[in-house]
Design an enzyme around this catalytic site. Sequence first.
Site, short mmCIF file in Angstrom:
data_model
loop_
_atom_site.label_atom_id
_atom_site.label_comp_id
_atom_site.label_asym_id
_atom_site.label_seq_id
_atom_site.Cartn_x
_atom_site.Cartn_y
_atom_site.Cartn_z
N GLY A 1 0.86 -1.18 0.00
CA GLY A 1 0.00 0.00 0.00
C GLY A 1 0.89 1.23 0.00
N GLY B 1 4.10 0.53 2.20
CA GLY B 1 4.99 -0.52 1.69
C GLY B 1 5.55 -0.19 0.32
NE ARG C 1 -12.52 12.15 10.86
CZ ARG C 1 -11.62 11.62 10.05
NH1 ARG C 1 -10.85 10.63 10.45
NH2 ARG C 1 -11.48 12.08 8.83
CG LEU D 1 -3.96 9.34 2.65
CD1 LEU D 1 -4.60 10.15 1.53
CD2 LEU D 1 -3.95 7.87 2.27
#
Lengths: 257, 640
Positions: free
Chosen positions: B44, B47, B332, B443
């Site tokens: 991903g 990695g 959140r 990210l």
Amino acid sequence: MDQVISLTLKVWRQNGPDDAGAFQTYQAEGISQDASFLEMLDIVNERLIEEGTEPITFESDCREGICGTCGLMINGKAHGPELGTATCQLHMRKFNDGDHITIEPWRAVSFPVIKDLAVERTPLDLIIEAGGYISVPTGSAPDANLTPVPKEAADMAFDAAACIGCGACVAACPNSAAQLFTSAKLNHLNLLPQGQAERWQRAENMVETMEMYFGTCTNHGECHEACPKEISLDFIAFMNRDYVKAKIKNRKLAGQR
Amino acid sequence: MIGSLDSNTPEGDIQGLWEQHKFDMKLVNPNNKRKFTVIVVGTGLAGASAAASMAELGYNVKAFTFHDSPRRAHSIAAQGGINAAKNYQNDGDSVYRLFYDTVKGGDYRSRESNVHRLAEVSVNIIDQATAQGVPFARDYGGLLDNRSFGGAQVSRTFYARGQTGQQLLLGAYSALMRQVDAGTVELHTRSEMLDLVTENDRAVGIITRDVLTGEITSHGAHAVVLATGGYGNVYYLSTNAMMCNATAAWRAHRKGALFANPCYTQIHPTCIPASDEFQSKLTLMSESLRNDGRIWVPKAFDDERPARDIPEGERDYYLERKYPAFGNLVPRDVASRNAKTVVDEGRGVGPLKNGVYLDFSDAIARDGEDTIRAKYGNLFQMYERITGEDPYKVPMRIYPATHYTMGGLWVDYHLMSNLPGLFVIGEANFSDHGANRLGASALMQGLADGYFVLPYTIGNFLADKLAEPVPDTAGVAFVEANQGVQQQIDHWLNVNGTKSVDYYHRELGKLVWNYIGMARNKNGLEKAISEITALEEEFRANVRVLGSADGLNQSLEKVQRVADFFELGRLMARDALTREESCGGHFREESQTEEGEALRDDDNYSHAAAWEWTGEGNEPIRHIEELQFDYVALTQRSYK
Ligand SMILES: Cc1cc2nc3c(=O)[nH]c(=O)nc-3n(C[C@H](O)[C@H](O)[C@H](O)COP(=O)(O)OP(=O)(O)OC[C@H]3O[C@@H](n4cnc5c(N)ncnc54)[C@H](O)[C@@H]3O)c2cc1C
Ligand code: SF4
């Protein structure tokens, strides 16, 4: 709110790459129209397991239409009847009680069946490996705002970059051609200023790798119809243009060496 | 037994720490790098970026993924964006502010030194990605555009329409494929890691199963990097992709790697509610919708009327009522918990009464339908596709769902676990987000780890091991691990029970969601431990896995993942039980302010808890890493 429907499924079963395979018929009773197409298959599988029959193998992962893992021929259409929709985003409210649905794997020589509805799509990765990148080793990049990119170029590159690599274009094509995929990948990079240095080499390498694995494009346009991201056929024209130019330029460049 | 947990953070002022440390770390000379073999599991964002960067440096890299292509990793699904302290908007952002916001957003449960480094390298990520051709949004002058995200007061989020994850992953994947083409990365797709091999408590390799042929193989390396993602699917229903799982991390845990803060999980407030028992996953609706949508439920219990027939005076805009300053934009965790409260009271909406309304009618009346369409058109379309309802006409229904896991394998400043030679990056480690992750920061962390941190720190580890050959896979440790994997597989195929793997996964998910979800208490957590254990016994005795081991067998793959989820679920409960405070995503009902807000206990719990596996059926041991706050002032959050 939604109805419960019952369906007759004709599903391709093939127990491994070397098995001949055949259609099997299953009744899918009492399916909520709120279920997605793949959830409908989950339910069928759960019942098969209860009966002691091996479940139907099909692949999926994100179930949000972005990973490109899923992909079925549904009544002969890649990703089914709804335009601009990957298999995982298709819902059962698009079907009616009593419908007969035929479910097959992607059909293409370069996508061999692994089992039932699952296929191997490695050649798509090989096209990327051949040149679907910009050579920029980690750490060597200049400041991101050093090179402004005109918004139109950025937007157009993005339209190409939206391809999810599902292979529906290949499956839908009578010639199993991969022009739409390859052109999307190629143009994403070739339309950007960052992609110019390797533009011609990239065009030649990607197109020629594509030709090693896939059929020839005869402009049917079925690929665009099947594409869940509605990638434009214009990109194929751009790719052809870049490829022809590349053949000339690369020869010249070679002469200068 | 493991001694005290040392983060190995170098001494010095945090602002120059990473620069100085890069200078101080040992280097491997360019010609010697090829003598080292490094295994990277997972391709991903974390990695793929790590494998590509290490291969460029000259290491021999072997990369593994169970997907058919690196491009399919779960990272592909991220929508919203990626943070970076570029300050392109000139609105007062800086590395220090991003650092500060991240530590605060994590409710003061992360390690300052790691977070500061993350903020520093965030700017390089944007440069790297842009140069790779990632088509970030741009303004009419051709420069990069930003937006504010997740309550941040500056605009530091870079985005690529609604597919930031896909575009960043395509960038990292293309860098990886360039190295595959160059022959510096050996890419093993459709290979699932099923065990970590250790010799004298050092990681020396992995055991994999080829999911197409069933072949089990041993691979040796000088170092092993896990980049295998998060464990949100322990809840069964989550926004994670169907194949996300904890197996690689969990098997490493069973081999001695500490698992830190497993109870820190993030529940995202705006997801589409489940429609029936067979719901396979939940879909996230971007958080940005809360900028214009108003959240409400009927005041009356069991109100059956359609939304439009409920007069204004009979609606409860509960977030606006309780939090006048922040209204619908509370963080959140606060938004999620309040939704749970009203649904539990019996005021939920929709056919299953399991949602709350997110209503755009006021925004449409104010700005016009076209403006709303321009902002959220694709999201409205996605919603309609899934629910069959048109959000321009009837309010959306939303409910919280599991989205991200902050916990993971414990790592030090070098991103190395307590097992020498085992590095962990991306969502799989526990490092940078403390008890709560800010939007658009996952990210950033995955790519920071892969592009800009690990390639340096791994050199420091390898530098003095030049004389060591690649571990021999004929060695005892490999042979035993290989046989162990084989035995496990044979075991599952021979249970011959009556119920499917999915059945048990669903049942486990309900327990974890009910007891270790948005609100936790002592009684519930104790029940979770006993009920998970009872269900696990039944699962082990009664699961049905059909088919064979020598070809593609999805039930066989799943059963092993679910087995690991059982053990992990229990550890989550233990972790939540011992952390008798509320912080970030971990809300203990016993620990709240008078206003019902999460109440931290900094005197007793200002630490990371890292658990040691002590064998099946044994109590795990809780180790702690004390957290020290030299730069950020600890405060109590308030959104009134
Ligand atoms: C719907 C959604 C939206 C999100 N949006 C955002 C956002 O806007 N901004 C943001 O910052 N974050 C977002 N996140 C979070 C973020 O996407 C993830 O945290 C991040 O992408 C994880 O990256 P990763 O590289 O650590 O792991 P992953 O991308 O999950 O990759 C894991 C890899 O490991 C492999 N793997 C796993 N186990 C094994 C094994 N046993 N053997 C072999 N291979 C294995 C997989 O094949 C895969 O290649 C979102 C998450 C979700 C669910
Ligand atoms: S071009 Fe369209 S159909 Fe072809 S792989 Fe890309 S997204 Fe799929």
